[in-house]
Design a protein around this motif. Structure first.
Motif, PDB file in Angstrom:
ATOM      1  N   MET A   1       0.840  -1.184   0.000  1.00 13.36           N
ATOM      2  CA  MET A   1       0.000   0.000   0.000  1.00 13.36           C
ATOM      3  C   MET A   1       0.882   1.244   0.000  1.00 13.36           C
ATOM      4  O   MET A   1       1.792   1.357   0.814  1.00 13.36           O
ATOM      5  N   LYS A   2       0.605   2.148  -0.897  1.00 15.79           N
ATOM      6  CA  LYS A   2       1.519   3.281  -1.093  1.00 15.79           C
ATOM      7  C   LYS A   2       0.952   4.581  -0.533  1.00 15.79           C
ATOM      8  O   LYS A   2      -0.267   4.714  -0.372  1.00 15.79           O
ATOM      9  N   THR A   3       1.855   5.515  -0.301  1.00 20.21           N
ATOM     10  CA  THR A   3       1.457   6.874   0.077  1.00 20.21           C
ATOM     11  C   THR A   3       1.729   7.763  -1.124  1.00 20.21           C
ATOM     12  O   THR A   3       2.864   7.849  -1.602  1.00 20.21           O
ATOM     13  N   ILE A   4       0.664   8.406  -1.607  1.00 18.92           N
ATOM     14  CA  ILE A   4       0.728   9.064  -2.909  1.00 18.92           C
ATOM     15  C   ILE A   4       0.268  10.516  -2.794  1.00 18.92           C
ATOM     16  O   ILE A   4      -0.833  10.788  -2.311  1.00 18.92           O
ATOM     17  N   VAL A   5       1.118  11.431  -3.194  1.00 19.36           N
ATOM     18  CA  VAL A   5       0.765  12.852  -3.229  1.00 19.36           C
ATOM     19  C   VAL A   5       0.157  13.165  -4.590  1.00 19.36           C
ATOM     20  O   VAL A   5       0.726  12.813  -5.630  1.00 19.36           O
ATOM     21  N   ILE A   6      -1.010  13.793  -4.572  1.00 21.16           N
ATOM     22  CA  ILE A   6      -1.633  14.238  -5.832  1.00 21.16           C
ATOM     23  C   ILE A   6      -1.876  15.739  -5.728  1.00 21.16           C
ATOM     24  O   ILE A   6      -2.523  16.196  -4.779  1.00 21.16           O
ATOM     25  N   THR A   7      -1.391  16.496  -6.693  1.00 27.23           N
ATOM     26  CA  THR A   7      -1.731  17.921  -6.733  1.00 27.23           C
ATOM     27  C   THR A   7      -2.968  18.095  -7.613  1.00 27.23           C
ATOM     28  O   THR A   7      -3.225  17.297  -8.520  1.00 27.23           O
ATOM     29  N   GLY A   8      -3.719  19.134  -7.306  1.00 25.00           N
ATOM     30  CA  GLY A   8      -4.978  19.324  -8.045  1.00 25.00           C
ATOM     31  C   GLY A   8      -5.938  18.188  -7.761  1.00 25.00           C
ATOM     32  O   GLY A   8      -6.622  17.689  -8.654  1.00 25.00           O
ATOM     33  N   ALA A   9      -6.002  17.793  -6.490  1.00 19.63           N
ATOM     34  CA  ALA A   9      -6.716  16.558  -6.129  1.00 19.63           C
ATOM     35  C   ALA A   9      -8.217  16.740  -5.968  1.00 19.63           C
ATOM     36  O   ALA A   9      -8.940  15.759  -5.851  1.00 19.63           O
ATOM     37  N   SER A  10      -8.687  17.986  -5.964  1.00 14.19           N
ATOM     38  CA  SER A  10     -10.089  18.174  -5.565  1.00 14.19           C
ATOM     39  C   SER A  10     -11.084  17.950  -6.692  1.00 14.19           C
ATOM     40  O   SER A  10     -12.285  17.868  -6.444  1.00 14.19           O
ATOM     41  N   ALA A  18      -7.704   9.929  -7.078  1.00 14.16           N
ATOM     42  CA  ALA A  18      -7.787   9.714  -5.625  1.00 14.16           C
ATOM     43  C   ALA A  18      -8.789   8.601  -5.320  1.00 14.16           C
ATOM     44  O   ALA A  18      -8.519   7.720  -4.489  1.00 14.16           O
ATOM     45  N   ARG A  19      -9.941   8.628  -5.993  1.00 12.52           N
ATOM     46  CA  ARG A  19     -10.970   7.589  -5.760  1.00 12.52           C
ATOM     47  C   ARG A  19     -10.409   6.205  -6.089  1.00 12.52           C
ATOM     48  O   ARG A  19     -10.567   5.258  -5.325  1.00 12.52           O
ATOM     49  N   GLN A  20      -9.731   6.091  -7.249  1.00  8.83           N
ATOM     50  CA  GLN A  20      -9.227   4.769  -7.658  1.00  8.83           C
ATOM     51  C   GLN A  20      -8.126   4.272  -6.718  1.00  8.83           C
ATOM     52  O   GLN A  20      -8.046   3.090  -6.402  1.00  8.83           O
ATOM     53  N   GLU A  23      -9.557   3.283  -3.326  1.00  7.52           N
ATOM     54  CA  GLU A  23     -10.267   2.014  -3.553  1.00  7.52           C
ATOM     55  C   GLU A  23      -9.299   0.821  -3.539  1.00  7.52           C
ATOM     56  O   GLU A  23      -9.613  -0.242  -3.025  1.00  7.52           O
ATOM     57  N   GLN A  24      -8.091   1.021  -4.093  1.00 10.61           N
ATOM     58  CA  GLN A  24      -7.143  -0.107  -4.116  1.00 10.61           C
ATOM     59  C   GLN A  24      -6.281  -0.160  -2.840  1.00 10.61           C
ATOM     60  O   GLN A  24      -5.348  -0.956  -2.748  1.00 10.61           O
ATOM     61  N   GLY A  25      -6.567   0.709  -1.875  1.00  9.50           N
ATOM     62  CA  GLY A  25      -5.939   0.585  -0.559  1.00  9.50           C
ATOM     63  C   GLY A  25      -4.788   1.538  -0.289  1.00  9.50           C
ATOM     64  O   GLY A  25      -4.143   1.451   0.757  1.00  9.50           O
ATOM     65  N   ASP A  26      -4.523   2.433  -1.239  1.00  8.23           N
ATOM     66  CA  ASP A  26      -3.434   3.386  -1.022  1.00  8.23           C
ATOM     67  C   ASP A  26      -3.901   4.563  -0.158  1.00  8.23           C
ATOM     68  O   ASP A  26      -5.100   4.788   0.004  1.00  8.23           O
ATOM     69  N   THR A  27      -2.923   5.307   0.351  1.00  6.00           N
ATOM     70  CA  THR A  27      -3.226   6.549   1.079  1.00  6.00           C
ATOM     71  C   THR A  27      -2.899   7.719   0.161  1.00  6.00           C
ATOM     72  O   THR A  27      -1.812   7.766  -0.426  1.00  6.00           O
ATOM     73  N   VAL A  28      -3.844   8.640   0.036  1.00  9.05           N
ATOM     74  CA  VAL A  28      -3.657   9.778  -0.864  1.00  9.05           C
ATOM     75  C   VAL A  28      -3.552  11.059  -0.045  1.00  9.05           C
ATOM     76  O   VAL A  28      -4.407  11.349   0.792  1.00  9.05           O
ATOM     77  N   ALA A  42     -12.801  14.348   1.064  1.00 16.44           N
ATOM     78  CA  ALA A  42     -12.351  13.681   2.291  1.00 16.44           C
ATOM     79  C   ALA A  42     -13.527  12.977   2.965  1.00 16.44           C
ATOM     80  O   ALA A  42     -13.395  11.853   3.460  1.00 16.44           O
ATOM     81  N   GLN A  43     -14.656  13.641   2.957  1.00 14.93           N
ATOM     82  CA  GLN A  43     -15.878  13.064   3.534  1.00 14.93           C
ATOM     83  C   GLN A  43     -16.237  11.777   2.786  1.00 14.93           C
ATOM     84  O   GLN A  43     -16.560  10.749   3.365  1.00 14.93           O
ATOM     85  N   GLU A  44     -16.119  11.836   1.450  1.00 15.11           N
ATOM     86  CA  GLU A  44     -16.480  10.675   0.611  1.00 15.11           C
ATOM     87  C   GLU A  44     -15.489   9.519   0.786  1.00 15.11           C
ATOM     88  O   GLU A  44     -15.887   8.356   0.861  1.00 15.11           O
ATOM     89  N   LEU A  45     -14.183   9.845   0.860  1.00 11.38           N
ATOM     90  CA  LEU A  45     -13.163   8.793   0.778  1.00 11.38           C
ATOM     91  C   LEU A  45     -12.668   8.295   2.138  1.00 11.38           C
ATOM     92  O   LEU A  45     -12.018   7.249   2.213  1.00 11.38           O
ATOM     93  N   GLY A  46     -12.939   9.058   3.189  1.00 12.86           N
ATOM     94  CA  GLY A  46     -12.546   8.590   4.530  1.00 12.86           C
ATOM     95  C   GLY A  46     -11.086   8.841   4.828  1.00 12.86           C
ATOM     96  O   GLY A  46     -10.407   9.627   4.158  1.00 12.86           O
ATOM     97  N   ALA A  47     -10.579   8.120   5.822  1.00  9.12           N
ATOM     98  CA  ALA A  47      -9.279   8.445   6.426  1.00  9.12           C
ATOM     99  C   ALA A  47      -8.098   8.259   5.476  1.00  9.12           C
ATOM    100  O   ALA A  47      -7.023   8.817   5.707  1.00  9.12           O
ATOM    101  N   ARG A  48      -8.277   7.462   4.419  1.00  7.59           N
ATOM    102  CA  ARG A  48      -7.128   7.264   3.513  1.00  7.59           C
ATOM    103  C   ARG A  48      -6.956   8.401   2.512  1.00  7.59           C
ATOM    104  O   ARG A  48      -6.048   8.361   1.676  1.00  7.59           O
TER     105      ARG A  48
END
Ligand code: 8X3
Length: 250
Positions: A1-10, A18-20, A23-28, A42-48
Motif C-alpha cells: 500500500m503506497k502513500t501518494i501525493v496528488i496535486t490538483g486533487a479536488s 484519488a478515488r481509484q 479504492e485499491q488501498g493506497d493513502t492519498v 475527504a468526507q467521501e473517501l474517509g481516512a485514507r
C-alpha cells in the motif's frame, strides 16, 4: 500500500485518481486550493484521503505544506503532478500576459518546486515514482495553444531529463499526456464560459477523468523494473488536422 501525493486533487483527473487509489488501498495526500471541494472528497473517501488546502503558486504556503507533509509522512512513494490549467485561446499577439504567467506559475513553477522538494528523499530511499500530467498540446501545436502548449512541452522534456539524472536509481518518472477529455472544469476555466466549454465536447465521446486516472493507476501498479516514459491518450474521435498553409491571394 503506497502513500501518494496528488496535486490538483479536488476535481477532474486528480479526484478520479484519488478515488481509484483509495479504492485499491493506497493513502492519498491531496493538495488543492479549494478547501470546500477537498473537504467533500475527504468526507467521501474517509481516512485514507488526507486533504491539504494550499495555493500551489504561493511559494511560502507551498513550502510550509510540503514540510508538514514530509513530517507526517516520511515516505512518499509516488508524486503525481496533476495540477495545471489552460487560460485563454487568444493568439499570442493578443493574449493576456497575466494569464500566461498564471499558467507558467502553476504548470511549470509549482511542479518544479514540488518535485524538487520530494525527489531527494525518493533517491535517498532508492524507491519512488514521479508522474507528471502533460498534454497532447505539449506535442502538437495549435492556434491559441501558445503558452499552455509550451508549459506542457516543458513537462514532457523535464520528465525525460529527470530520467537521465536518475539513471542508476530505482526512482521512476512518467508523463501521461491526454488529449480531449471531458468531465472536468478544464474548458470552463480556459474559455471562461460554460456554454462555450460545453460546445467543445458536443457530440464527441471524449476521454473521461476515469480513463486518465486508470492509466495513472496502471503506471503506479506496473512492476518496479518497468518505467513508462510517456503515454499519450486521445479519444478515438480525435485525430490530426495536418499543417496549415496560408496562400496569398494573387
Ligand atoms: C488538454 C488537451 O487538446 O484540450 O490538455 O488542448 S487540449
Amino acid at each position: 500500500m503506497k502513500t501518494i501525493v496528488i496535486t490538483g486533487a479536488s476535481s477532474g483527473f486528480g479526484a478520479a485518481l484519488a478515488r481509484q487509489l483509495v479504492e485499491q488501498g493506497d493513502t492519498v495526500l491531496g493538495l488543492a486550493r479549494r478547501q470546500d471541494k477537498l473537504a467533500e472528497l475527504a468526507q467521501e473517501l474517509g481516512a485514507r484521503f488526507v486533504p491539504y488546502a494550499v495555493d500551489l503558486t504561493d511559494k511560502a504556503a507551498l513550502e510550509t505544506t510540503l514540510t508538514t507533509i514530509k513530517q507526517a509522512h516520511p515516505q512518499i512513494d509516488v508524486l503525481v503532478n496533476n495540477a495545471g490549467l489552460a487560460l485563454g485561446v487568444a493568439p499570442a499577439q493578443q493574449a493576456s500576459l497575466e494569464q500566461w504567467e498564471t499558467m507558467i506559475n502553476t504548470n511549470v513553477t509549482a511542479l518544479v518546486r514540488i518535485t524538487h522538494a520530494l525527489l531527494p528523499d525518493m533517491v535517498a530511499r532508492n524507491q519512488g515514482q514521479v508522474i507528471n500530467i502533460g498534454s497532447t498540446a505539449g506535442e502538437y501545436p495549435y492556434p491559441g495553444g501558445n503558452v499552455y502548449g509550451g508549459t506542457k512541452a516543458f513537462v514532457h522534456q523535464f520528465g525525460l531529463n529527470l530520467r537521465a539524472d536518475l539513471t542508476g536509481t530505482a526512482v521512476r518518472v512518467s508523463t501521461v499526456a491526454p488529449g480531449l477529455c471531458g468531465g472536468t472544469d478544464f474548458s470552463k476555466v480556459r474559455l471562461g464560459d460554460a456554454d462555450k466549454a460545453a460546445a467543445v465536447y458536443a457530440n464527441v465521446q471524449a476521454l473521461s477523468p476515469e480513463d486518465v486516472a486508470g492509466t495513472i493507476c496502471w503506471i503506479i501498479n506496473a512492476p518496479a523494473h518497468m518505467n513508462v516514459n510517456y503515454v499519450e491518450l486521445m479519444p478515438v474521435a480525435q485525430s490530426f488536422a495536418g499543417l496549415s498553409v496560408h496562400r496569398n491571394a494573387v
